[in-house]
Enzyme design. Structure first.
Site, PDB file in Angstrom:
ATOM      1  N   TYR A 239       6.978  18.361  43.532  1.00 37.86           N
ATOM      2  CA  TYR A 239       5.893  17.474  43.067  1.00 37.86           C
ATOM      3  C   TYR A 239       5.942  16.215  43.914  1.00 37.86           C
ATOM      4  O   TYR A 239       6.882  15.436  43.833  1.00 37.86           O
ATOM      5  CB  TYR A 239       6.136  17.149  41.597  1.00 37.86           C
ATOM      6  CG  TYR A 239       5.093  16.287  40.933  1.00 37.86           C
ATOM      7  CD1 TYR A 239       3.741  16.649  40.959  1.00 37.86           C
ATOM      8  CD2 TYR A 239       5.451  15.124  40.264  1.00 37.86           C
ATOM      9  CE1 TYR A 239       2.789  15.867  40.325  1.00 37.86           C
ATOM     10  CE2 TYR A 239       4.503  14.339  39.621  1.00 37.86           C
ATOM     11  CZ  TYR A 239       3.174  14.717  39.663  1.00 37.86           C
ATOM     12  OH  TYR A 239       2.233  13.946  39.034  1.00 37.86           O
TER      13      TYR A 239
ATOM     14  N   TYR B 263       5.092  21.316  29.000  1.00 35.70           N
ATOM     15  CA  TYR B 263       6.043  20.408  29.665  1.00 35.70           C
ATOM     16  C   TYR B 263       6.086  19.039  29.001  1.00 35.70           C
ATOM     17  O   TYR B 263       7.125  18.541  28.594  1.00 35.70           O
ATOM     18  CB  TYR B 263       5.671  20.239  31.156  1.00 35.70           C
ATOM     19  CG  TYR B 263       6.584  19.251  31.833  1.00 35.70           C
ATOM     20  CD1 TYR B 263       7.782  19.670  32.391  1.00 35.70           C
ATOM     21  CD2 TYR B 263       6.287  17.888  31.838  1.00 35.70           C
ATOM     22  CE1 TYR B 263       8.653  18.764  32.964  1.00 35.70           C
ATOM     23  CE2 TYR B 263       7.159  16.975  32.409  1.00 35.70           C
ATOM     24  CZ  TYR B 263       8.335  17.408  32.961  1.00 35.70           C
ATOM     25  OH  TYR B 263       9.209  16.514  33.506  1.00 35.70           O
ATOM     26  N   HIS B 264       4.904  18.421  28.899  1.00 31.81           N
ATOM     27  CA  HIS B 264       4.848  17.033  28.435  1.00 31.81           C
ATOM     28  C   HIS B 264       5.078  16.924  26.930  1.00 31.81           C
ATOM     29  O   HIS B 264       5.398  15.861  26.425  1.00 31.81           O
ATOM     30  CB  HIS B 264       3.519  16.412  28.810  1.00 31.81           C
ATOM     31  CG  HIS B 264       3.177  16.642  30.251  1.00 31.81           C
ATOM     32  ND1 HIS B 264       2.609  17.816  30.687  1.00 31.81           N
ATOM     33  CD2 HIS B 264       3.380  15.887  31.347  1.00 31.81           C
ATOM     34  CE1 HIS B 264       2.452  17.770  31.997  1.00 31.81           C
ATOM     35  NE2 HIS B 264       2.915  16.616  32.422  1.00 31.81           N
TER      36      HIS B 264
ATOM     37  N   LYS C 234       1.670  -1.287  26.877  1.00 31.40           N
ATOM     38  CA  LYS C 234       1.861  -0.819  28.240  1.00 31.40           C
ATOM     39  C   LYS C 234       0.758  -1.349  29.150  1.00 31.40           C
ATOM     40  O   LYS C 234      -0.391  -0.950  29.024  1.00 31.40           O
ATOM     41  CB  LYS C 234       1.829   0.710  28.284  1.00 31.40           C
ATOM     42  CG  LYS C 234       3.047   1.371  27.674  1.00 31.40           C
ATOM     43  CD  LYS C 234       2.953   2.884  27.735  1.00 31.40           C
ATOM     44  CE  LYS C 234       2.964   3.425  29.130  1.00 31.40           C
ATOM     45  NZ  LYS C 234       4.198   3.148  29.891  1.00 31.40           N
TER      46      LYS C 234
ATOM     47  N   ASP D 271      -0.473   3.598  33.639  1.00 33.08           N
ATOM     48  CA  ASP D 271       0.516   4.598  33.248  1.00 33.08           C
ATOM     49  C   ASP D 271       0.410   4.893  31.756  1.00 33.08           C
ATOM     50  O   ASP D 271       0.394   3.989  30.932  1.00 33.08           O
ATOM     51  CB  ASP D 271       1.916   4.066  33.588  1.00 33.08           C
ATOM     52  CG  ASP D 271       3.006   4.826  32.875  1.00 33.08           C
ATOM     53  OD1 ASP D 271       2.887   6.062  32.781  1.00 33.08           O
ATOM     54  OD2 ASP D 271       3.964   4.190  32.414  1.00 33.08           O
TER      55      ASP D 271
ATOM     56  N   HIS E  61       2.461   7.143  29.995  1.00 34.44           N
ATOM     57  CA  HIS E  61       3.666   7.722  29.370  1.00 34.44           C
ATOM     58  C   HIS E  61       4.152   6.773  28.281  1.00 34.44           C
ATOM     59  O   HIS E  61       4.904   5.847  28.544  1.00 34.44           O
ATOM     60  CB  HIS E  61       4.768   7.942  30.398  1.00 34.44           C
ATOM     61  CG  HIS E  61       4.460   9.041  31.367  1.00 34.44           C
ATOM     62  ND1 HIS E  61       3.691   8.843  32.467  1.00 34.44           N
ATOM     63  CD2 HIS E  61       4.808  10.353  31.370  1.00 34.44           C
ATOM     64  CE1 HIS E  61       3.585   9.999  33.125  1.00 34.44           C
ATOM     65  NE2 HIS E  61       4.247  10.925  32.479  1.00 34.44           N
TER      66      HIS E  61
END
Lengths: 336, 664
Positions: free
Chosen positions: B20, B174-175, B538, B542, B544
């Site tokens: 990646y 995945y996440h 945040k 981003d 996350h």
């Protein structure tokens, strides 16, 4: 007659800055009225007393409904509409506090974005603190502060029974947001939600038939219920906060309710009832049954409140509280 | 075992080796891709920067500090052509981690292939294109769920005939694991997600019934592989079985080939540690075993993170080291010479069955709620994930879960691998400026009329029910930019804010350590006159949010009043809400490497607002050198992944608030 109370000097300065729309002052005032330290309380009392007796014009709106009904998204859409009409808006969003830790997550903010960069919108989140599902005294104080600055003040709470009546005492117009398909008529009646609200909203009209059915159930329920034979029949509005459908009509309905309150003189009566209920609840919460008894019981308290129609809720609660403390002190020294 | 043993079946073809990657600019990333391919990588995995992922041009205010940071910036067709310069797309297999703007990046890819003279029917690869997990974990969503689902379905409907070898969507579990999912939740929620897309495709008039089995066959998955690698083997086997079952029963797919569970993997980056980072190499190897050992449930493509990802951006050498792991596993060991190692294993079979049973029940719950979209909007899935994540972190804090070098076996010799300034990759700070200049030059040379027409056609397609792909490909050729394409869709669809899920159940009882901090916070609140109020948010693009959410939840559990502001905030918004909300302290979380610019902007804004005394703490993947700079700029504390003890963080935050109060 309750005399002017508290520490006037600094409060007057803050009130002046509020009057000028100083945004930092709004925040300072909200911090001050939430502060429990004795010197700050005196100052806060003076500020609130002045503001409450001075402020009248702002439209006070309560927004309540079960979690997931889409209150925040609806509020976001309403704020945009009001701003489009040139009105300024202050919002108080109340979230529950943990009964065990006292902590609270005030997470709704992220869904209300309408005011992110707009000086005409102010947003303060508050924790419900020790009132189970209800509103802390800070909510009323906050509302009074915001009502001195903005054209509209909205108090948003999660509806779980108790909070509806708390909010009803605080606002001119109570809006209940129903979740489509969330319950049948019986559920609405059981929860008592049909009695207090002035406007009902069925959000998520984009769901189609389910939303239509919920509206039908609410309308049927309102037809059955015992409401005062007043001029106002609570409308049930079908809206979609998601695509904006019906939001303008809802804003119009809120205006219509306000006009009806003014035309019938109900506005003043309603605010008076709200003030009285606040004083009673506040004294009872602070001093309990013994405190009430020291004043001569609940009826005596009501008479005292009735006798002073022009005093602010804050000054009244404060004066009665001091009286109770005095009485208890005397009794304490008498028995010693 | 002897080579003639019946269990040996000739050597299997290995999975695709990917890394990646992408950074700074299309040219720099192209050079990296070509180097990686020359070293034996067999597929590409493109990392886009956050402005590209969220649909902003490099010169948009929200893009500030983010251009070229976590991936390559792609603003228009020229960028895409540079990215694949000298790489024939009809012979490449490219995975693109792109979601909200996936239709646009695929359009640019197709247009690039057309300019290369390639037959688009030969294009192979994957657009990640899973919006549900963006709402739940990764945060780079733009549009509300329904129009997002429509975009995905448009791509599914378009590729099934026009790009028959393309995987239009990679359902990502995945996440979910990164957000805290247990294996059961990972299986159930990703299947619910796939069902949402398939049901939506089935309901479309422009998708003929006969295409549904082929569509089912084109959906692939993207899994995480954690350190509990035996369970991971079972998870992959359970998903293989459940997918087959869904194909057969729910969608009537008769061809078993089309029911094959095809998946790619990135092994767990979340579990990589900042402390003793060299141990991560061992973790990565073991995690790779979880998705390669079982032939019947083996991944089709594997990308391994670099050992030092918790420290900052990996260098080319670090990525090369991870590629070598794959090469040794596939070419040196005998793994690919055998059939399925677990066939007949009672232990693996029992655990697989257990996971399947529980996952079916959880999937049923979500479907009863109305499916994945409903379970996003009512925050059900998000709340379950935040709860699981909280439990996981509690395990590490209490020592119940061992993490070597972090909460046990901490003492050790200094690592020579992390010495020196050159131990991590630095993005060229001039990259943002250069990208904006390229964008401006591109805008000057294109034909404004053609752009206008292409955008008008796009708008018509989006407003109506036409597939957005043909109009988007026309936009790509006409010279439309990423920001313009996205703004056109934003104007029609609106923007979305997902529920945060932080309003989760409280733990039944607090640990002694938590209780101690709570008493401290309580006493401090008395002094302050009102409960300690903290803002958590945040800045930047981003999304996350898992770390920020955990901080918010713990702050509540120690008795603070927490204003959780969520993601994608500008410094200006943070300053305004800190003042309006009357908070005592601000906690910012950043994982994109844009901390330098954004945090400094917040501090400047606070000073201008007369709030210079308001303490600010920052958490994220922040290299030591940057942390020192942040502290110099006025940040009071910097937390990185090695600070796993959240009660200590809360205690320090209380210290800061107490000090500020005394000083004020």
């Amino acid at each position: 007659m309750i005399p002017p109370v508290g520490d006037r000097g600094e409060a007057a300065d803050l009130a002046e800055r509020l009057g000028a729309g100083d945004r930092a002052a709004i925040s300072e005032a909200l911090n001050l009225v939430d502060d429990r330290r004795p010197d700050r309380r005196a100052r806060a009392l003076a500020l609130l007393d002045g503001l409450e007796r001075g402020a009248g014009g702002a439209a006070r709106i309560g927004l309540t409904g079960a979690p997931g009904a889409g209150k925040s998204t609806l509020l976001d859409a309403l704020v945009r509409t009001w701003r489009g009409r040139g009105e300024t808006v202050g919002v108080i969003a109340v979230d529950p506090s943990s009964q065990r830790t006292g902590g609270a997550l005030l997470g709704d903010r992220i869904r209300v974005r309408a005011g992110a960069r707009d000086p005409g919108v102010f947003f303060r989140s508050m924790a419900a603190r020790d009132r189970l599902g209800g509103l802390s005294d800070a909510s009323r104080a906050g509302m009074v502060v915001l009502a001195s600055v903005f054209d509209r003040v909205v108090v948003e709470t999660v509806g779980v029974g108790q909070s509806e009546s708390d909010v009803a005492g605080l606002v001119d117009t109570l809006v209940f947001v129903a979740q489509p398909g969330a319950g049948d008529l019986l559920q609405f009646m059981k929860a008592g939600v049909l009695e207090l609200p002035d406007v009902f909203v069925v959000n998520k009209a984009d769901l189609g038939a389910v939303a239509e059915r919920t509206r039908g159930e609410l309308e049927a329920g309102l037809g059955l219920g015992e409401r005062g034979a007043g001029a106002w029949t609570p409308p049930v509005k079908l809206v979609s906060a998601r695509d904006g459908a019906g939001i303008d009509e809802l804003a119009d309905a809120l205006d219509a309710h306000r006009r009806s309150l003014e035309a019938t003189g109900e506005l003043a009566r309603r605010r008076r009832r709200g003030r009285d209920a606040f004083v009673e609840a506040s004294v009872a919460a602070e001093y309990g049954r013994f405190g009430l008894a020291a004043l001569g019981g609940r009826e005596a308290l009501r008479r005292r409140v009735d006798a002073d129609p022009d005093a602010s809720a804050f000054a009244l609660a404060d004066a009665l509280g001091r009286e109770i403390e005095e009485a208890l002190r005397k009794r304490g020294s008498g028995s010693a | 075992m002897s080579p003639s043993s019946p269990s040996r079946s000739g050597k299997d073809r290995p999975w695709l080796f990917r890394t990646y990657s992408g950074h700074s600019s299309a040219e720099a990333s192209n050079e990296l891709y070509r180097t990686n391919l020359a070293r034996g990588q067999t597929g590409l995995s493109v990392a886009f920067d956050l402005p590209t992922q969220t649909g902003y041009d490099a010169d948009h205010p929200l893009a500030r500090g983010e251009v070229g940071k976590v991936g390559v910036p792609i603003g228009h067709l020229d960028d895409m052509q540079s990215l694949f310069e000298g790489i024939p797309l009809d012979r490449m297999n490219t995975s693109m981690t792109i979601n909200a703007t996936a239709a646009w990046l695929l359009a640019l890819y197709v247009a690039t292939a057309e300019r290369q003279g390639a037959d688009s029917r030969l294009l192979q690869g994957t657009t990640q294109n899973d919006i549900i997990k963006e709402y739940l974990s990764r945060g780079t969503y733009v549009f509300p769920p329904e129009p997002s689902l429509r975009l995905i379905t448009d791509m599914v409907a378009y590729t099934v005939d026009e790009l028959p070898k393309w995987n239009p969507m990679n359902v990502c579990s995945y996440h979910l694991q990164e957000a805290g999912a247990t294996p059961v939740q990972e299986i159930a929620y990703s299947m619910a997600n796939a069902i949402a897309v398939l049901d939506s495709a089935r309901a479309r008039k422009d998708v003929p019934d006969e295409a549904l089995p082929r569509i089912f066959g084109r959906l692939s998955f993207f899994l995480n592989a954690g350190i509990r690698f035996v369970e991971e083997v079972c998870k992959a086997r359970a998903m293989t079985a459940l997918w087959d079952e869904l194909g057969r029963e729910r969608y009537g797919v008769e061809d078993p080939k089309l029911r094959r569970f095809r998946y790619g993997v990135q092994v767990n980056s979340l579990g990589l540690t900042e402390a003793q980072p060299e141990n991560n190499v061992i973790r990565i190897v073991l995690e790779a075993l979880g998705v390669t050992l079982s032939k019947d449930a083996r991944c089709r493509a594997l990308q391994l993170p670099a050992w030092n990802e918790a420290l900052g951006l990996p260098r080319p050498w670090d990525q090369q080291w991870s590629l070598r792991i794959q090469q040794i596993l596939a070419y040196e060991t005998d793994l690919l010479e055998y059939g399925d190692l677990f066939e007949g294993s009672k232990v693996v079979e029992a655990r697989t069955t257990e996971l399947l049973t529980e996952a079916r029940a959880e999937l049923e719950r979500v479907l009863e709620m109305g499916g994945a979209v409903a379970a996003v909007e009512n925050a059900y899935m998000k709340q379950r994930l935040v709860e699981s994540h909280t439990a996981r972190l509690h395990g590490i804090e209490s020592g119940e879960t061992t993490v070597v070098g972090v909460n046990d076996f901490i003492e050790g010799a200094e690592s020579p691998l992390t010495a020196g300034d050159e131990a991590i990759m630095k993005v060229d700070e001039a990259a943002e400026r250069a990208q904006i200049e390229r964008l401006e030059a591109f805008r000057r040379k294109r034909n404004a009329k053609e752009v206008e027409t292409a955008l008008a056609n796009l708008r018509d397609a989006v407003k109506g029910s036409a597939n957005v792909m043909p109009a988007s490909i026309a936009c790509a050729h006409a010279g439309v930019t990423t920001g313009e394409w996205s703004d056109t869709l934003r104007a029609v669809f609106g923007e979305y804010r997902a529920p945060t899920g932080v309003v989760v159940r409280e733990p039944e009882s607090a640990s002694e350590a938590t209780e101690k901090v709570r008493q401290r916070v309580h006493a401090l609140s008395e002094k302050l006159g009102r409960p300690l109020k903290i803002l958590v948010g945040k800045p930047g693009l981003d999304g996350h949010s898992n770390g920020a959410e955990q901080i918010a939840v713990r702050a509540r559990d120690v008795g603070m009043e927490v204003v959780y502001e969520g993601i994608r905030l500008t410094p200006e918004e943070i300053v305004q809400s800190a003042r309006d909300e009357g908070v005592h302290v601000i906690g910012l979380s950043i994982l994109s490497g844009s901390h330098g610019v954004l945090v400094v902007d917040v501090l400047g804004g606070l000073r201008e607002a007369g709030l210079a005394d308001l303490p600010v703490v920052v958490g994220g993947i922040i290299p030591d050198e940057d942390a020192a700079k942040l502290r110099e700029a006025g940040v009071r504390r910097v937390y990185t992944p090695k600070d796993f003890d959240m009660n200590r963080i809360m205690d320090e935050i209380a210290d800061l608030v107490g000090e500020a109060h005394e000083a004020g």
